[in-house]
Design an enzyme around this catalytic site. Structure first.
Site, mmCIF file in Angstrom:
data_model
loop_
_atom_site.group_PDB
_atom_site.id
_atom_site.type_symbol
_atom_site.label_atom_id
_atom_site.label_comp_id
_atom_site.label_asym_id
_atom_site.label_seq_id
_atom_site.Cartn_x
_atom_site.Cartn_y
_atom_site.Cartn_z
ATOM 1 C CE LYS A 12 -17.034 -11.264 11.411
ATOM 2 N NZ LYS A 12 -17.058 -9.919 11.626
ATOM 3 N N GLY A 49 -7.366 -6.943 1.453
ATOM 4 C CA GLY A 49 -5.568 -6.684 1.640
ATOM 5 C C GLY A 49 -5.046 -7.943 2.169
ATOM 6 N NE ARG A 66 -4.222 -1.579 1.572
ATOM 7 C CZ ARG A 66 -4.918 -2.169 2.547
ATOM 8 N NH1 ARG A 66 -5.334 -2.197 4.240
ATOM 9 N NH2 ARG A 66 -6.038 -2.365 2.359
ATOM 10 N N GLY A 96 -12.425 -4.183 1.180
ATOM 11 C CA GLY A 96 -13.723 -3.475 1.654
ATOM 12 C C GLY A 96 -14.860 -2.701 0.927
HETATM 13 P P1 ADP Z 1 -9.180 -10.328 2.178
HETATM 14 O O1 ADP Z 1 -8.418 -9.138 3.264
HETATM 15 O O2 ADP Z 1 -8.283 -10.221 0.993
HETATM 16 O O3 ADP Z 1 -10.870 -9.626 2.083
HETATM 17 P P2 ADP Z 1 -10.393 -11.711 4.769
HETATM 18 O O4 ADP Z 1 -9.501 -11.211 5.578
HETATM 19 O O5 ADP Z 1 -11.016 -11.964 4.670
HETATM 20 O O6 ADP Z 1 -9.514 -11.573 3.285
HETATM 21 O O7 ADP Z 1 -9.387 -12.864 5.010
HETATM 22 C C1 ADP Z 1 -8.422 -12.688 5.164
HETATM 23 C C2 ADP Z 1 -7.924 -14.393 6.113
HETATM 24 O O8 ADP Z 1 -8.723 -15.564 5.950
HETATM 25 C C3 ADP Z 1 -6.678 -14.781 6.589
HETATM 26 O O9 ADP Z 1 -6.118 -14.690 7.060
HETATM 27 C C4 ADP Z 1 -6.555 -16.228 6.147
HETATM 28 O O10 ADP Z 1 -5.864 -17.058 6.851
HETATM 29 C C5 ADP Z 1 -7.757 -17.024 7.097
HETATM 30 N N1 ADP Z 1 -8.692 -18.231 6.868
HETATM 31 C C6 ADP Z 1 -9.089 -18.418 5.378
HETATM 32 N N2 ADP Z 1 -9.457 -19.678 5.504
HETATM 33 C C7 ADP Z 1 -9.361 -19.837 6.471
HETATM 34 C C8 ADP Z 1 -10.026 -21.022 7.319
HETATM 35 N N3 ADP Z 1 -9.934 -22.490 6.576
HETATM 36 N N4 ADP Z 1 -9.570 -20.824 8.345
HETATM 37 C C9 ADP Z 1 -9.510 -20.564 8.816
HETATM 38 N N5 ADP Z 1 -9.116 -18.952 8.433
HETATM 39 C C10 ADP Z 1 -9.244 -18.331 7.282
HETATM 40 MG MG MG Z 2 -8.703 -9.263 5.129
#
Ligand code: ADP
Ligand code: MG
Length: 405
Positions: free
Chosen positions: A210, A363, A45, A387
């Site tokens: 989430k 992110g 970033r 987001g």
């Molecule tokens: P982004 O930032 O790309 O939008 P998120 O914040 O929604 O993604 O999610 C990222 C996190 O999800 C990572 O830290 C990863 O470790 C976690 N994650 C992915 N798969 C699993 C899983 N099966 N169980 C728990 N956490 C997970």
């Molecule tokens: Mg994230």
């Protein structure tokens, strides 16, 4: 990473030489280590913020960068200081960057007053002031007044925060002549291509932790995309909606019904929601854990699902490669740990092979492709804002964009 300033609206400000231009950047990078010796673990970033700052400095503006880091509680907290980020920005710009140890106080005023034409300063974390994120318009406005008093013009370049109605993003734009920075312009350009007449097939890949954050976007994309591939931690709420045992995997009980209704709707509409058929499980979230691949409908009660399995990764990759427009948000597994990174690696690899527009949003997803060693230019676009891009794709109006119109 978004590049160039060809769509930038900075020209709208007219001559900037000698003027103090506040730039809201997104410098919210992951840090590691003790409070007094923080290390930036992914500077994507900061690098994405450089072109607009450099463009203004080269044009002779006195550039004052405002940004937040993490979620401090409206008061100074050394663990969230932007000082190490300002140093990194200086290295990337190849010139010294002044740093104010407060947001709108004595240090900020002195630092700004000391700037010469073409020089750059960073103010301390705007979230050290409770006005930044206040829901109270007056409190937020009062902080924005003090920020605006520091400058002559405002450039909005922090795409990761344009979905926030916050003082340094929204209110300050109402108080100064303003323009859109090149990074925000490039991001909006790509999002527009994802929403207006995307080349087909349009494949969306969702993962991450989430479900509740991502349900609204599923709602909207079921009308726009040709298929939705779901992996990551959010998978287990979908598997539970199908009546499967998910062991100790991440599960959002209160979203099970919503997932079931999306699966029903997908069945009716012909826009499939594709779930993994196999899952990598372990007894604990650890790099040393013994892993096992099980069928998605046979997760043992004492195990956690931590990645999509190899068969699913191959199936996802095939579908992604067929896409002409692909949007991916959210890692397929706990990619931070080697034993659970293969699904994310396979999806990222497939995105680099797309004959068309491939976009990585989020992110952690962006950090994942860099951590796994992919070249940034192997993707059509890597968004700096998870987001914000999701809310845009949900069809919401983003306050930080609306205020620039
Ligand atoms: P982004 O930032 O790309 O939008 P998120 O914040 O929604 O993604 O999610 C990222 C996190 O999800 C990572 O830290 C990863 O470790 C976690 N994650 C992915 N798969 C699993 C899983 N099966 N169980 C728990 N956490 C997970
Ligand atoms: Mg994230």
């Amino acid at each position: 990473m978004a590049q160039g300033n060809q769509h930038s609206g900075i020209e709208a400000l007219g001559e900037v030489r000698g003027r103090i231009v506040l730039v809201r950047s997104d410098l919210n990078v992951p840090l590691d280590g003790p409070a007094e010796a923080r290390v930036i673990t992914d500077d994507g970033r900061v690098r994405a913020s450089v072109p607009t700052i450099r463009q203004l400095a080269d044009a002779g503006a006195r550039v004052v960068v405002t940004a937040h880091l993490g979620r401090p509680k409206g008061a100074p907290d050394p663990a969230y200081s932007l000082a190490p980020v300002a140093r990194r920005l200086g290295e990337l710009l190849g010139k010294p960057v002044a740093f104010a140890t407060d947001t709108v106080g004595e240090s900020a005023k002195e630092t700004v007053a000391g700037l010469e034409d073409g020089a750059v300063a960073v103010l301390e974390n705007v979230r050290f002031n409770p006005g930044e994120t206040s829901k109270d318009d007056a409190e937020r406005g009062a902080f924005a007044d003090r920020l605006a008093a520091l400058g002559d013009a405002f450039v909005s370049d922090g795409f990761g925060v344009v979905h926030r109605k916050q003082a340094s993003v929204y209110d300050v734009a109402q108080r100064l002549p303003h323009a859109m920075g090149g990074l925000v312009a490039a991001e909006v350009d790509v999002l527009r291509r994802l929403t207006e007449d995307p080349a087909r097939p349009y494949v969306v890949v969702l993962g991450g932790s989430k479900v509740s954050d991502k349900l609204a976007v599923i709602d909207n994309l079921l009308d726009k995309a040709d298929e939705l591939l779901v992996g990551g931690g959010m998978v287990f709420t979908f598997l539970a909606a199908l009546g499967h045992e998910v062991g100790r995997s991440l599960l959002e009980e209160d979203q099970v019904d919503a997932c079931r209704s999306y699966l029903d709707r997908a069945g009716r509409s012909g826009v499939p929601i594709v779930l993994p058929s196999d899952i990598v499980v372990a007894a604990e979230v650890s790099a040393e854990a013994e892993t096992q691949v099980v069928a998605a409908d046979a997760i043992p009660a004492d195990r956690l699902g931590l990645d999509i399995g190899p068969e699913s990764a191959e199936r996802f990759a095939e579908r992604i490669r067929r896409g002409r427009t692909v949007f991916w948000n959210g890692p397929m597994g706990v990619f931070e740990l080697d034993p659970f990174a293969a699904g994310t690696r396979a999806v990222a690899q497939a995105l680099t092979e797309v004959d068309g527009l491939s976009v990585v949003g989020g992110g952690d997803s962006a950090a994942a492709v860099r951590k796994l060693g992919f070249a940034e230019d192997a993707f059509g676009h890597i968004s700096t804002g998870g987001g914000a891009s999701l809310e845009y794709l949900e069809g919401k109006q983003l306050p930080g964009l609306a205020v620039l119109d």
